[in-house]
Design an enzyme around this catalytic site. Structure first.
Site, PDB file in Angstrom:
ATOM      1  N   ASP A   8       0.912  -1.155  -0.177  1.00 37.77           N
ATOM      2  CA  ASP A   8       0.075   0.091  -0.044  1.00 37.77           C
ATOM      3  C   ASP A   8       0.801   1.183   0.146  1.00 37.77           C
ATOM      4  OD1 ASP A   8      -3.323   0.269   1.019  1.00 37.77           O
ATOM      5  OD2 ASP A   8      -2.203   2.042   1.147  1.00 37.77           O
TER       6      ASP A   8
ATOM      7  N   GLU B 260     -14.410  -9.210  -7.499  1.00 33.28           N
ATOM      8  CA  GLU B 260     -14.564  -9.599  -6.233  1.00 33.28           C
ATOM      9  C   GLU B 260     -16.002  -9.344  -5.718  1.00 33.28           C
ATOM     10  OE1 GLU B 260     -12.492 -11.403  -3.987  1.00 33.28           O
ATOM     11  OE2 GLU B 260     -14.648 -11.391  -3.091  1.00 33.28           O
TER      12      GLU B 260
ATOM     13  N   GLU C 104     -19.088  -6.633   2.831  1.00 29.90           N
ATOM     14  CA  GLU C 104     -18.348  -6.102   4.051  1.00 29.90           C
ATOM     15  C   GLU C 104     -19.324  -6.864   5.381  1.00 29.90           C
ATOM     16  OE1 GLU C 104     -17.722  -1.867   4.499  1.00 29.90           O
ATOM     17  OE2 GLU C 104     -16.918  -1.962   2.582  1.00 29.90           O
TER      18      GLU C 104
ATOM     19  N   ASN D 117     -24.062  -5.817  -8.706  1.00 34.26           N
ATOM     20  CA  ASN D 117     -24.429  -4.914  -7.736  1.00 34.26           C
ATOM     21  C   ASN D 117     -25.621  -3.729  -8.220  1.00 34.26           C
ATOM     22  OD1 ASN D 117     -22.647  -5.530  -5.992  1.00 34.26           O
ATOM     23  ND2 ASN D 117     -21.256  -3.878  -6.322  1.00 34.26           N
TER      24      ASN D 117
ATOM     25  N   PHE E 282     -32.452  -9.109  -0.051  1.00 37.61           N
ATOM     26  CA  PHE E 282     -32.340  -7.901  -0.417  1.00 37.61           C
ATOM     27  C   PHE E 282     -33.665  -7.183  -1.040  1.00 37.61           C
ATOM     28  CE2 PHE E 282     -28.067  -6.594  -0.799  1.00 37.61           C
ATOM     29  CZ  PHE E 282     -27.288  -7.491  -0.171  1.00 37.61           C
TER      30      PHE E 282
ATOM     31  N   CYS F  87     -19.822   0.826  -2.191  1.00 37.44           N
ATOM     32  CA  CYS F  87     -20.144  -0.059  -3.407  1.00 37.44           C
ATOM     33  C   CYS F  87     -21.269   0.257  -4.232  1.00 37.44           C
ATOM     34  CB  CYS F  87     -19.890  -1.509  -3.193  1.00 37.44           C
ATOM     35  SG  CYS F  87     -18.357  -1.883  -2.339  1.00 37.44           S
TER      36      CYS F  87
HETATM   37  C1  UGA Z   1     -21.924  -5.009  -1.982  1.00 38.29           C
HETATM   38  C2  UGA Z   1     -22.348  -6.409  -2.611  1.00 38.29           C
HETATM   39  O1  UGA Z   1     -23.268  -6.983  -1.613  1.00 38.29           O
HETATM   40  C3  UGA Z   1     -21.140  -7.217  -2.690  1.00 38.29           C
HETATM   41  O2  UGA Z   1     -21.523  -8.558  -3.473  1.00 38.29           O
HETATM   42  C4  UGA Z   1     -19.921  -6.702  -3.571  1.00 38.29           C
HETATM   43  O3  UGA Z   1     -18.937  -7.451  -3.631  1.00 38.29           O
HETATM   44  C5  UGA Z   1     -19.698  -5.331  -2.676  1.00 38.29           C
HETATM   45  O4  UGA Z   1     -21.120  -4.568  -2.839  1.00 38.29           O
HETATM   46  C6  UGA Z   1     -18.497  -4.549  -3.437  1.00 38.29           C
HETATM   47  O5  UGA Z   1     -18.850  -4.208  -4.766  1.00 38.29           O
HETATM   48  O6  UGA Z   1     -17.564  -4.661  -2.993  1.00 38.29           O
HETATM   49  P1  UGA Z   1     -21.711  -4.268   0.416  1.00 38.29           P
HETATM   50  O7  UGA Z   1     -21.428  -2.997  -0.026  1.00 38.29           O
HETATM   51  O8  UGA Z   1     -20.753  -4.830   1.449  1.00 38.29           O
HETATM   52  O9  UGA Z   1     -21.698  -5.457  -0.674  1.00 38.29           O
HETATM   53  O10 UGA Z   1     -23.169  -4.292   1.306  1.00 38.29           O
HETATM   54  P2  UGA Z   1     -24.413  -5.060   1.061  1.00 38.29           P
HETATM   55  O11 UGA Z   1     -24.789  -6.176   2.036  1.00 38.29           O
HETATM   56  O12 UGA Z   1     -24.734  -5.253  -0.404  1.00 38.29           O
HETATM   57  O13 UGA Z   1     -25.747  -3.632   1.332  1.00 38.29           O
HETATM   58  C7  UGA Z   1     -25.557  -2.534   0.649  1.00 38.29           C
HETATM   59  C8  UGA Z   1     -26.764  -1.657   1.281  1.00 38.29           C
HETATM   60  O14 UGA Z   1     -27.942  -2.264   0.871  1.00 38.29           O
HETATM   61  C9  UGA Z   1     -26.408  -1.456   2.597  1.00 38.29           C
HETATM   62  O15 UGA Z   1     -26.727  -0.132   3.192  1.00 38.29           O
HETATM   63  C10 UGA Z   1     -27.407  -2.287   3.329  1.00 38.29           C
HETATM   64  O16 UGA Z   1     -28.198  -1.758   4.530  1.00 38.29           O
HETATM   65  C11 UGA Z   1     -28.628  -2.050   2.222  1.00 38.29           C
HETATM   66  N1  UGA Z   1     -29.682  -3.190   2.204  1.00 38.29           N
HETATM   67  C12 UGA Z   1     -29.323  -4.535   1.827  1.00 38.29           C
HETATM   68  C13 UGA Z   1     -31.026  -2.773   2.051  1.00 38.29           C
HETATM   69  O17 UGA Z   1     -31.505  -1.574   2.305  1.00 38.29           O
HETATM   70  N2  UGA Z   1     -32.067  -3.713   2.131  1.00 38.29           N
HETATM   71  C14 UGA Z   1     -31.780  -5.074   1.870  1.00 38.29           C
HETATM   72  O18 UGA Z   1     -32.538  -5.729   1.795  1.00 38.29           O
HETATM   73  C15 UGA Z   1     -30.564  -5.538   1.898  1.00 38.29           C
END
Ligand code: UGA
Length: 439
Positions: free
Chosen positions: A32, A154, A158, A214, A255, A266
């Site tokens: 890094d 990937e 998180e 995504n 979701f 993301c």
């Molecule tokens: C997301 C994708 O789910 C991963 O597969 C991907 O690898 C990652 O982005 C990335 O591009 O690196 P992440 O950002 O860790 O992962 O979070 P998510 O679990 O997808 O949640 C995203 C947002 O959606 C959060 O704010 C969560 O609260 C919200 N969410 C999720 C809802 O509002 N409702 C739901 O039913 C699910």
């Protein structure tokens, strides 16, 4: 025999990838530009919260399979496969992703390479980036040194990063030669043994799989949120609706959680980056569709703040609002584009005094929003509150005892921004309970 791997960039993606590749038995060296971060990681200290990752980091800094450096030359010397895991944030001047860190990483590394190497991008990039980087690699490689750029997106979440990396749903290998495929299959050998589907594609498809995944997840959440608005208008219940939809195997329940919408580093920026690509490529229908998803998601924050205004009798001026949660979702201390903190800031803008508590993200939250008040306990947050808002559904917040909180607050009003609480138990305890798209 282990592979010799380098990982460039040690954020959520890179640090996880490096530790997990060491866990798979490979020799890993991670790089890094941030010397402080590298020093911490080398000491086994993770500069952010991610369940299970610090344990892996400690195990493999101790085993010697995982080393850290600030020297690109050392990466070139020690490794044959180089993973680029740097960030691609939204550009300051528009919707597109900023790929300058990915380019800089490639251009820093390639001139140091003295033997044939594979450079593998894992960052989320606009379609066409990998082909452009491949061209740049050819131009900057020393004479006689063969360098190929592959793309291996990937999909880790998180809060579940280690598990998602070690036991992924699928592996996508965007390659231009059988040799690159062979090298990557070797790196991920233990997955293949575990029968994780491996899809071998061209570079453009690999890049698009990630962007599309995504964007689809964002769209699915937004669909639930738009249905919540319809439920609000009709007295129907979006949670029961989502449960019923979810039993359809073709739809699935995950979701479909309605509330204050999606955030994080993301989904929002990837939707916008795909929108920008669609615009540049003249695919206007996709552009318009994603613009709607993005706008509807942002509208959720406004709708919930409007509900807070109504709960407080038409004005937030002087209202003390307990904001439970700051992280963009549970299981992380990441507050990038966090709907929870955006809502708290909007409340403050309207004259309220929001008091924020998060189990892990108080520090990152206070750095991002220094004007907000952060406290160390739920009790302090709710003390004398005119309104309590659940903004991030951490298990410890979902499990709060409504009776226990009752005599701490000024007014027993709760707005469940994540539809995560049990309405009956809060109402039975004497609270005025309101959720998103629920009667
Ligand atoms: C997301 C994708 O789910 C991963 O597969 C991907 O690898 C990652 O982005 C990335 O591009 O690196 P992440 O950002 O860790 O992962 O979070 P998510 O679990 O997808 O949640 C995203 C947002 O959606 C959060 O704010 C969560 O609260 C919200 N969410 C999720 C809802 O509002 N409702 C739901 O039913 C699910």
């Amino acid at each position: 025999m282990p592979a010799s791997i380098s990982v460039i960039g040690t954020g959520y993606l890179g640090a996880t990838h490096a530790a997990c590749m060491a866990e798979l038995g490979h020799d890993v060296i991670a790089y890094d530009v941030d010397a402080t971060k590298i020093a911490a990681l080398a000491d086994g200290v993770l500069p952010f919260f991610e369940p299970g990752l610090e344990e892996l980091l400690r195990r493999h800094t101790a085993s010697g399979r995982l080393r850290f450096t600030t020297s690109v030359a050392e990466l070139a010397e020690r490794a044959d496969v180089h993973f680029i895991c740097v960030g691609t944030p939204q550009r300051a001047d528009g919707l597109a992703a900023d790929t300058s860190h990915v380019e800089a990483a490639l251009l820093a590394l390639v001139p140091h390479l003295t033997r044939s190497s594979l450079v593998v991008g894992k960052s989320t990039v606009p379609v066409g980036t990998a082909a452009r980087l491949n061209q740049l690699a050819q131009e900057s490689a020393a004479p006689g040194v063969t360098v190929e750029v592959a793309w291996n997106p990937e999909f880790l979440r998180e809060g579940h990063a280690v598990r998602d990396t070690l036991a992924p749903d699928r592996v996508v290998l965007g390659v231009s030669s059988p040799e690159a495929e062979k090298v990557l299959r070797f790196v991920y050998d233990s997955f293949v043994v575990d029968e994780v589907p491996v899809l071998v594609t061209d570079l453009a498809t690999a890049e698009l799989v990630k962007s599309a995944a995504n964007a689809f997840l964002a769209t699915k959440i937004t669909f639930a949120n738009v249905m919540a608005e319809l439920c609000d208008a009709t007295g129907a219940d979006v949670v029961t609706l989502a449960d019923a939809l979810g039993f359809d195997q073709r739809i699935g329940r995950r979701f479909l959680g309605a509330g204050i919408g999606f955030g994080g580093g993301c989904l929002p920026k990837d939707v916008r980056a795909l929108m920008a690509s669609a615009g540049e490529l003249g695919v206007d229908n996709l552009f318009g569709f994603l613009r709607e998803v993005d706008a509807a998601n942002t509208r959720r924050r406004h709708v919930v703040v409007e509900a807070a205004v109504a709960q407080c009798g038409g004005t937030l001026v002087g209202a003390r609002v307990a904001c439970l949660g700051a992280a963009f979702k549970p299981g992380t201390d990441d507050v990038r584009d966090s709907p929870a903190l955006d809502v708290a800031a909007r409340l403050q803008h309207l004259g309220a005094h929001p008091v924020v508590y998060d189990p892990k993200a108080n520090g990152t939250g206070a750095r991002a929003f220094p004007a907000l008040t952060f406290v160390d306990t739920v009790d302090e947050a709710v003390q004398g509150a005119d309104l309590v808002m659940l903004l991030t559904e951490w298990p410890e917040l979902v499990a709060l005892d409504p009776r226990g909180l009752l005599n701490r607050v000024g007014s027993p009003r709760i707005l469940d921004g994540r539809n995560a609480l049990d309405p009956e138990s809060w109402r039975n305890a004497g609270w005025i309970y309101q959720a998103c798209g629920r009667p």
